[in-house]
Design a protein around this motif. Structure first.
Motif, PDB file in Angstrom:
ATOM      1  N   SER A  58      74.750  81.967  58.158  1.00  0.00           N
ATOM      2  CA  SER A  58      74.136  81.461  59.392  1.00  0.00           C
ATOM      3  C   SER A  58      75.038  81.703  60.606  1.00  0.00           C
ATOM      4  O   SER A  58      74.568  81.721  61.741  1.00  0.00           O
ATOM      5  CB  SER A  58      73.847  79.967  59.272  1.00  0.00           C
ATOM      6  N   LEU A 102      69.211  75.196  58.812  1.00  0.00           N
ATOM      7  CA  LEU A 102      70.248  76.050  59.409  1.00  0.00           C
ATOM      8  C   LEU A 102      69.658  76.955  60.484  1.00  0.00           C
ATOM      9  O   LEU A 102      70.235  77.116  61.568  1.00  0.00           O
ATOM     10  CB  LEU A 102      70.919  76.897  58.329  1.00  0.00           C
ATOM     11  N   GLU A 103      68.512  77.556  60.187  1.00  0.00           N
ATOM     12  CA  GLU A 103      67.868  78.438  61.161  1.00  0.00           C
ATOM     13  C   GLU A 103      67.464  77.678  62.416  1.00  0.00           C
ATOM     14  O   GLU A 103      67.611  78.175  63.534  1.00  0.00           O
ATOM     15  CB  GLU A 103      66.656  79.130  60.531  1.00  0.00           C
ATOM     16  N   LYS A 162      70.429  76.829  64.744  1.00  0.00           N
ATOM     17  CA  LYS A 162      70.868  77.967  65.555  1.00  0.00           C
ATOM     18  C   LYS A 162      70.075  78.098  66.846  1.00  0.00           C
ATOM     19  O   LYS A 162      70.542  78.706  67.812  1.00  0.00           O
ATOM     20  CB  LYS A 162      70.757  79.260  64.742  1.00  0.00           C
ATOM     21  N   THR A 163      68.869  77.522  66.890  1.00  0.00           N
ATOM     22  CA  THR A 163      68.006  77.659  68.066  1.00  0.00           C
ATOM     23  C   THR A 163      68.219  76.545  69.092  1.00  0.00           C
ATOM     24  O   THR A 163      67.682  76.624  70.201  1.00  0.00           O
ATOM     25  CB  THR A 163      66.522  77.674  67.664  1.00  0.00           C
ATOM     26  N   GLU A 179      68.103  76.012  54.207  1.00  0.00           N
ATOM     27  CA  GLU A 179      68.054  77.268  54.963  1.00  0.00           C
ATOM     28  C   GLU A 179      67.207  77.126  56.228  1.00  0.00           C
ATOM     29  O   GLU A 179      67.584  77.645  57.289  1.00  0.00           O
ATOM     30  CB  GLU A 179      67.516  78.394  54.088  1.00  0.00           C
ATOM     31  N   GLU A 180      66.088  76.408  56.122  1.00  0.00           N
ATOM     32  CA  GLU A 180      65.241  76.193  57.302  1.00  0.00           C
ATOM     33  C   GLU A 180      65.986  75.383  58.365  1.00  0.00           C
ATOM     34  O   GLU A 180      65.915  75.692  59.572  1.00  0.00           O
ATOM     35  CB  GLU A 180      63.964  75.469  56.898  1.00  0.00           C
TER      36      GLU A 180
END
Length: 319
Positions: free
Chosen positions: A65, A32-33, A36-37, A29-30
């Motif tokens: 996501s 994926l976040e 996105k950046t 999850e980290e």
């Protein structure tokens, strides 16, 4: 640029070799976040089962996501059952397990609207002479991929070849043998992932291998990175072989490749997220370098067949 950029999610997590751990661990999850950046990110390449879970537990987070998926990467090398091989394991139950991993990944790829899996059979091969039955290995490999490709004809199965590591000799070490294997299986949905770094350590010319894979209709996917041809160091693209990288990008244009590019770039020093950001920027700038040189100058260099004339012309175009 007509291609799309994909992040191998493992490149923005922890990286280990035999001696050290580089970078800090991050959850799926980290990562994926973080993905996105990063500017210029069009999608990601998750690994089954390490990222997505054996039963697809990570699919919900990936869909949430909003990131596109270039392909599902199937890992059939690091888990204990595969220590003596996956698709070429003498134990038919282990071979069946490897096949099931790929089939599950194909279902997940369809569910994620990727419609492609990529698999690198790094544990399939041998280390010593007279260690394996080469005829049996080849036949087991064909049987496995015949079953895999027949399972879902709507999902592409892309084989990433490599000369060595984890085995001293991998059963599919080169573009030529991998294309021959695809021909032996005879499935329309079976093709090749060309990793530029793998082509380099195999002593290949990446641009030439890309061209013949396209000619065979089997160029499904491309990974970019670099190394010194001694080992697969997964360095920044063009950090060692700038001309070979430019030539590969030129032939991508020439054959009209408009698929996904993913990047095996693992950094030991500095921030690995910054390294991926830099990778995307480098690739964009390499495209601009091709534009600056110009199609006419490149054609002149090729037509001359004389390096002294060709490189002088190419380099002058960059000044």
């Amino acid at each position: 640029m007509s291609y799309k950029n994909s992040i191998l999610l493992g490149t923005i997590g922890a990286y280990n070799d035999r001696f050290h751990q580089f970078q800090k661990p991050r959850t799926f999850e980290e990562r994926l976040e973080i993905a996105k950046t990063i500017p210029r990110t069009d999608g990601v390449e998750p690994v089954y089962p390490q990222d997505l879970g054996h039963k697809g537990e990570g699919v919900k987070a990936l869909k949430a996501s909003g990131l596109a998926v270039s392909a599902v990467n199937v890992n059939v090398k690091t888990e204990a059952p595969f220590i003596n091989g996956s698709f070429t394991n003498p134990d038919p139950e282990v071979r069946a397990k490897a096949v099931q991993y790929v089939k599950t990944s194909m279902d997940l790829a369809a569910d994620l609207d990727a419609w492609m899996i990529t698999v690198c059979p790094l544990i399939d091969g041998w280390d010593y002479a007279f260690q394996v039955d080469h005829i049996a290995q080849w036949n087991w490999m064909k049987e496995c991929f015949t079953e895999i490709c027949a399972y879902r004809s709507d999902v592409k199965v892309s084989i990433e070849y490599k000369a060595y590591e984890s085995r001293n000799h991998i059963i599919l070490p080169s573009m030529g043998r991998t294309l021959h294997f695809c021909n032996c299986v005879g499935a329309d949905n079976l093709g090749v992932t060309m990793d530029v770094g793998h082509a380099l350590i195999a002593g290949e010319c990446p641009a030439a291998e890309l061209a013949i894979a396209h000619d065979a209709g089997k160029l499904f996917y491309v990974h970019f990175n670099d190394n010194d041809r001694g080992a697969d160091w997964d360095m920044l693209p063009a950090s060692v072989h700038i001309w070979e990288t430019l030539e590969t990008l030129y032939y991508m244009r020439k054959v009209g490749f408009d698929g996904w590019l993913a990047y095996d770039v693992f950094t030991r020093s500095g921030d690995n997220v910054e390294a991926i950001d830099a990778t995307f920027e480098i690739m964009e700038d390499l495209d601009k370098l091709l534009d600056k040189i110009g199609e006419d100058k490149i054609k002149e260099a090729i037509a001359s067949g004389v390096p002294a004339q060709g490189y002088r012309s190419l380099i002058k175009a960059l000044l």
